[in-house]
Design a protein around this motif. Structure first.
Motif, PDB file in Angstrom:
ATOM      1  N   GLY A   1       0.786  -1.234   0.000  1.00 46.93           N
ATOM      2  CA  GLY A   1       0.000   0.000   0.000  1.00 46.93           C
ATOM      3  C   GLY A   1       0.814   1.277   0.000  1.00 46.93           C
ATOM      4  N   HIS A   2       2.109   1.192  -0.273  1.00 46.38           N
ATOM      5  CA  HIS A   2       2.965   2.372  -0.197  1.00 46.38           C
ATOM      6  C   HIS A   2       3.036   3.064  -1.556  1.00 46.38           C
ATOM      7  N   LEU A   3       3.489   4.322  -1.530  1.00 44.53           N
ATOM      8  CA  LEU A   3       3.668   5.081  -2.766  1.00 44.53           C
ATOM      9  C   LEU A   3       4.790   4.465  -3.596  1.00 44.53           C
ATOM     10  N   PRO A   4       4.714   4.590  -4.935  1.00 46.33           N
ATOM     11  CA  PRO A   4       5.705   3.911  -5.792  1.00 46.33           C
ATOM     12  C   PRO A   4       7.093   4.510  -5.642  1.00 46.33           C
ATOM     13  N   LEU A   5       8.100   3.621  -5.702  1.00 41.94           N
ATOM     14  CA  LEU A   5       9.483   4.112  -5.708  1.00 41.94           C
ATOM     15  C   LEU A   5       9.748   4.775  -7.047  1.00 41.94           C
TER      16      LEU A   5
ATOM     17  N   GLN B   1       2.787  -0.057 -10.118  1.00 45.29           N
ATOM     18  CA  GLN B   1       1.665   0.488  -9.369  1.00 45.29           C
ATOM     19  C   GLN B   1       0.839  -0.596  -8.689  1.00 45.29           C
ATOM     20  N   GLN B   2       0.888  -1.830  -9.226  1.00 48.37           N
ATOM     21  CA  GLN B   2       0.099  -2.913  -8.647  1.00 48.37           C
ATOM     22  C   GLN B   2       0.804  -3.445  -7.406  1.00 48.37           C
ATOM     23  N   ASN B   3       0.362  -2.997  -6.248  1.00 46.49           N
ATOM     24  CA  ASN B   3       0.987  -3.444  -5.008  1.00 46.49           C
ATOM     25  C   ASN B   3      -0.056  -4.058  -4.091  1.00 46.49           C
ATOM     26  N   GLY B   4       0.418  -4.625  -3.010  1.00 47.47           N
ATOM     27  CA  GLY B   4      -0.486  -5.296  -2.096  1.00 47.47           C
ATOM     28  C   GLY B   4      -1.160  -4.347  -1.133  1.00 47.47           C
ATOM     29  N   PRO B   5      -2.058  -4.875  -0.301  1.00 49.12           N
ATOM     30  CA  PRO B   5      -2.758  -4.039   0.678  1.00 49.12           C
ATOM     31  C   PRO B   5      -1.836  -3.626   1.807  1.00 49.12           C
ATOM     32  N   PRO B   6      -2.202  -2.594   2.570  1.00 45.78           N
ATOM     33  CA  PRO B   6      -1.362  -2.172   3.702  1.00 45.78           C
ATOM     34  C   PRO B   6      -1.218  -3.272   4.740  1.00 45.78           C
ATOM     35  N   LEU B   7      -0.185  -3.156   5.545  1.00 50.84           N
ATOM     36  CA  LEU B   7       0.046  -4.110   6.629  1.00 50.84           C
ATOM     37  C   LEU B   7      -1.025  -3.935   7.703  1.00 50.84           C
ATOM     38  N   GLY B   8      -1.480  -5.059   8.233  1.00 51.65           N
ATOM     39  CA  GLY B   8      -2.498  -5.019   9.264  1.00 51.65           C
ATOM     40  C   GLY B   8      -3.889  -5.301   8.767  1.00 51.65           C
TER      41      GLY B   8
ATOM     42  N   GLY C   1      -2.658 -10.244   2.697  1.00 54.43           N
ATOM     43  CA  GLY C   1      -1.464 -11.033   2.388  1.00 54.43           C
ATOM     44  C   GLY C   1      -1.196 -11.272   0.920  1.00 54.43           C
ATOM     45  N   SER C   2      -1.983 -10.689  -0.004  1.00 53.67           N
ATOM     46  CA  SER C   2      -1.770 -10.917  -1.443  1.00 53.67           C
ATOM     47  C   SER C   2      -0.777  -9.906  -1.993  1.00 53.67           C
ATOM     48  N   HIS C   3       0.466 -10.005  -1.572  1.00 57.35           N
ATOM     49  CA  HIS C   3       1.507  -9.083  -2.025  1.00 57.35           C
ATOM     50  C   HIS C   3       2.292  -9.707  -3.170  1.00 57.35           C
ATOM     51  N   LEU C   4       2.866  -8.876  -4.011  1.00 57.24           N
ATOM     52  CA  LEU C   4       3.624  -9.298  -5.177  1.00 57.24           C
ATOM     53  C   LEU C   4       5.062  -8.848  -5.060  1.00 57.24           C
ATOM     54  N   SER C   5       5.971  -9.607  -5.681  1.00 55.70           N
ATOM     55  CA  SER C   5       7.359  -9.184  -5.826  1.00 55.70           C
ATOM     56  C   SER C   5       7.587  -8.780  -7.264  1.00 55.70           C
ATOM     57  N   HIS C   6       8.247  -7.648  -7.461  1.00 52.37           N
ATOM     58  CA  HIS C   6       8.556  -7.130  -8.789  1.00 52.37           C
ATOM     59  C   HIS C   6      10.067  -6.994  -8.903  1.00 52.37           C
ATOM     60  N   SER C   7      10.595  -7.189 -10.121  1.00 52.94           N
ATOM     61  CA  SER C   7      12.039  -7.100 -10.343  1.00 52.94           C
ATOM     62  C   SER C   7      12.339  -6.008 -11.354  1.00 52.94           C
ATOM     63  N   LEU C   8      13.328  -5.186 -11.051  1.00 50.26           N
ATOM     64  CA  LEU C   8      13.823  -4.134 -11.938  1.00 50.26           C
ATOM     65  C   LEU C   8      15.290  -4.389 -12.223  1.00 50.26           C
ATOM     66  N   ARG C   9      15.672  -4.259 -13.508  1.00 45.86           N
ATOM     67  CA  ARG C   9      17.080  -4.380 -13.858  1.00 45.86           C
ATOM     68  C   ARG C   9      17.659  -2.974 -13.960  1.00 45.86           C
TER      69      ARG C   9
ATOM     70  N   VAL D   1      12.166  -3.279 -16.522  1.00 45.35           N
ATOM     71  CA  VAL D   1      11.314  -3.945 -15.554  1.00 45.35           C
ATOM     72  C   VAL D   1      11.147  -5.382 -15.979  1.00 45.35           C
ATOM     73  N   ASP D   2      11.567  -6.311 -15.118  1.00 40.51           N
ATOM     74  CA  ASP D   2      11.430  -7.722 -15.436  1.00 40.51           C
ATOM     75  C   ASP D   2       9.963  -8.075 -15.564  1.00 40.51           C
ATOM     76  N   SER D   3       9.654  -8.938 -16.481  1.00 42.93           N
ATOM     77  CA  SER D   3       8.268  -9.310 -16.725  1.00 42.93           C
ATOM     78  C   SER D   3       7.766 -10.382 -15.775  1.00 42.93           C
ATOM     79  N   VAL D   4       8.655 -10.953 -14.938  1.00 47.65           N
ATOM     80  CA  VAL D   4       8.256 -12.017 -14.055  1.00 47.65           C
ATOM     81  C   VAL D   4       7.919 -11.435 -12.694  1.00 47.65           C
ATOM     82  N   HIS D   5       6.703 -11.676 -12.231  1.00 49.28           N
ATOM     83  CA  HIS D   5       6.247 -11.239 -10.912  1.00 49.28           C
ATOM     84  C   HIS D   5       5.996 -12.469 -10.071  1.00 49.28           C
ATOM     85  N   GLN D   6       6.294 -12.396  -8.825  1.00 47.89           N
ATOM     86  CA  GLN D   6       6.079 -13.508  -7.919  1.00 47.89           C
ATOM     87  C   GLN D   6       4.921 -13.159  -6.986  1.00 47.89           C
ATOM     88  N   GLU D   7       4.063 -14.120  -6.722  1.00 47.19           N
ATOM     89  CA  GLU D   7       2.900 -13.894  -5.884  1.00 47.19           C
ATOM     90  C   GLU D   7       2.846 -14.960  -4.815  1.00 47.19           C
ATOM     91  N   VAL D   8       2.276 -14.564  -3.687  1.00 47.38           N
ATOM     92  CA  VAL D   8       2.142 -15.509  -2.576  1.00 47.38           C
ATOM     93  C   VAL D   8       1.233 -16.659  -3.009  1.00 47.38           C
TER      94      VAL D   8
END
Length: 459
Positions: free
Chosen positions: A323-327, A341-348, A352-360, A452-459
Motif C-alpha cells: 500500500g505504499h507510494l511507488p518508488l 503500481q500494482q501493489n499489495g494491501p497495507p500491513l495489518g 497477504g496478497s503481495h507481489l514481488s517485482h524485479s527491476l534491472r 522492468v522484469d516481466s516475471v512477478h512472484q505472488e504468494v
C-alpha cells in the motif's frame, strides 16, 4: 361556577378569562414585573400603562461601581476619561476624570487599547482583544491577563441621521474580564503537549538507524523531517540492511496515525523487518509475515511499507509494496520511472496478497523511497505531487545526500511542515571512465535504460 376558567391553556387562548357577571369568584389581577412601584403610577391607576426608563429603576453609575471587573468610560474624539469604577482604580491606580485616556490611563497604551478606541468611534462597532498581560505591582505577584472589550456609546440625539441609521458614537465603554487562570491553564496544557511531542520525537529518532550501513556496491543516504509544532509525531521509518551474498535490503514505511502509539508500532515493525530480512525470503513473503505481525500488534492500526533487495551480481532490484507510494528511479540518461503500481494491501489488513517485482538497473541509476508527507498536500491531488517529485528527481544530480536535500527543498518541506517526511535515496556507482590509450573492452549487451522484469512472484 365556570370551570373553563381553570382548565389547561390551549394554543392561542388567553391566560385569564373574564368571569361572567354572576360569578362571585374573583380572578387574580395581572402580574406586574415592577411590583408595587409600577402599580403606584397614576397612569396605571387610571388604566394606562407607561414604560419606565431604566434610569428610573437603577443608577447606572452605581451598577458599574458594583462590578468586580474593571470598567471605564471615555467620551469625545480625544477619549477623555468620564468614569472609572473602583475595580479599575484598584488595579491601575488613580484616574483623574477629564484628562485624555493617554494622560489619565497610560496603561491602555501598553495594552494596545488606544488605537482600538479610535476604531470604535469611527466604525461605531465594538472591538475586543484577548489575553492582554499587565504586571502585578505587588512584590512577587504574577502578571495578570485580561480580555478587553470596547463598546461604543451612542448619543440619544438623532439630528442629522437618516432613518434607520444609528446615531454617531460619542464615547466608549471599556470593560476588562480577567482570564489569568485560564491563560495559565492553557500554558500548562501547551507545555505538556510540547513535552509529549518532544518525547515522541526522541523515541522515534532513537528507533531510526543512527548510522546507515554503506554497502560496497551501493551508496545510500536518508533523511527524516518531523512535522511542525502543530503536528503530532508520526510513524515514518527507513532502514538499510546488509544481507548475504553482498545484497542489500532497503526499507521504508509509514504507520498510520499520530502520537507515541504510532512511534511504538513503528519501532516494533522495524525490528521485525530486520529479523525477517535475515531469513533471505523474497520480498512478498516478508510482507506477508509483517502483515500478520501488524494485526497482532494492533488490529486497528495499519501501516504501509516497501521492502526492496538489491543484488549487485545480477544488477536487479526486487521489491514488494504494501500500500505504499511507488518508488522512483532516475536512469543514467535522465529518464524517471515509477515502480510497479500494482501493489499489495497495507500491513495489518490480513489480506497477504503481495507481489514481488524485479527491476534491472544500470550503473549510475538513482532511486528514491519516500513517505506520503513528501508529496501529499491537503489542497492538491497526490498525482500532482508525484509529478512534481518526478520532475525534481530528473534534475537532482549528485550524491544521495545531495538528492535528499534537494528533494526536501524543492517539495517545500520546512520545519513548519504539517506531516512527517522520510526519504531514502540509493545510487549505483557510475562506470569508471577508461583512459583513451588503454584498450576498451567490449561491453556486455545491456539495455540503454532501466528495465522492468516481466516475471512477478505472488504468494
Amino acid at each position: 361556577m365556570n370551570l373553563m376558567r381553570w382548565s389547561a391553556r390551549l394554543t392561542g387562548a388567553p391566560w385569564r378569562v373574564a368571569p361572567p357577571p354572576d360569578d362571585p369568584v374573583a380572578l387574580p389581577g395581572p402580574r406586574d414585573p415592577l411590583g408595587s412601584a409600577g402599580s403606584a403610577c397614576p397612569e396605571q391607576q387610571s388604566g394606562q400603562e407607561r414604560l419606565l426608563d431604566l434610569h428610573e429603576l437603577y443608577d447606572l453609575r452605581d451598577v458599574l461601581g458594583r462590578l468586580p471587573a474593571p470598567v471605564a468610560v471615555t467620551y469625545g474624539g480625544r477619549h477623555r476619561l468620564g468614569y472609572a469604577n473602583d475595580a479599575y482604580r484598584e488595579i491601575f491606580g488613580s484616574c483623574p476624570p477629564g484628562l485624555t485616556a493617554e494622560e489619565a490611563m497610560p496603561e491602555l497604551a501598553g495594552l494596545g487599547i488606544l488605537p482600538l478606541l479610535d476604531q470604535v468611534l469611527r466604525s461605531g462597532r465594538a472591538r475586543s482583544v484577548k489575553a492582554r498581560t499587565i504586571p502585578d505591582p505587588t512584590p512577587g505577584g504574577r502578571p495578570r491577563c485580561f480580555n478587553v472589550s470596547c463598546v461604543p456609546l451612542h448619543s440619544n440625539e438623532r439630528v442629522g441621521t437618516r432613518e434607520g441609521q444609528s446615531p454617531p458614537a460619542i464615547g466608549v465603554l471599556i470593560f476588562a474580564a480577567e482570564v489569568t487562570d485560564q491563560v495559565a491553564a492553557a500554558g500548562r496544557l501547551l507545555a505538556a503537549a510540547q513535552r509529549q511531542r518532544e518525547g515522541g520525537e526522541t523515541l522515534q529518532r532513537s528507533l531510526l538507524p543512527q548510522k546507515l550501513e554503506q554497502p560496497a556496491d551501493l551508496r545510500v543516504a536518508a533523511t527524516y523531517q518531523p512535522g511542525g509544532a502543530e503536528a503530532a509525531v508520526g510513524g515514518d521509518w527507513y532502514d538499510v540492511i546488509s544481507l548475504r551474498g553482498g545484497r542489500t535490503a532497503l526499507v521504508i514505511g509509514d504507520v498510520m496515525g499520530r502520537g507515541l502509539r504510532a512511534a511504538a508500532v513503528m519501532g516494533q515493525l522495524r525490528t521485525a523487518v530486520r529479523a525477517y530480512a535475515r531469513l533471505d525470503l523474497p520480498p512478498h513473503q516478508v510482507m506477508g509475515l509483517l502483515d500478520g505481525l501488524a494485526m497482532e500488534i494492533d488490529a486497528n492500526q495499519i501501516a504501509t511499507c516497501v521492502y526492496a533487495v538489491y543484488d549487485p551480481a545480477a544488477g536487479t532490484l526486487t521489491y514488494a509494496s504494501a500500500g505504499h507510494l511507488p518508488l522512483m528511479l532516475r536512469c543514467p540518461d535522465g529518464t524517471v520511472l515509477q515502480g510497479e503500481q500494482q501493489n499489495g494491501p497495507p500491513l495489518g489488513t490480513g489480506d497477504g496478497s503481495h507481489l514481488s517485482h524485479s527491476l534491472r538497473l544500470l550503473p549510475g541509476t538513482t532511486g528514491v523511497l519516500y513517505t506520503d508527507g513528501l508529496v501529499e498536500r491537503r489542497d492538491q491531488d497526490i498525482d500532482f505531487g508525484l509529478g512534481q517529485l518526478a520532475h525534481t528527481l530528473a534534475g537532482a544530480i549528485g550524491t544521495p545526500d545531495v538528492v535528499c536535500a534537494r528533494l526536501l527543498r524543492a517539495m517545500g518541506v520546512t520545519a513548519d511542515h504539517d506531516d512527517d517526511v522520510a526519504v531514502l535515496a540509493f545510487q549505483l556507482p557510475a562506470p569508471v571512465a577508461v583512459p583513451a590509450h588503454e584498450p576498451v573492452p567490449v561491453p556486455e549487451t545491456r539495455p540503454s535504460t532501466c528495465e522492468v522484469d516481466s516475471v512477478h512472484q505472488e504468494v
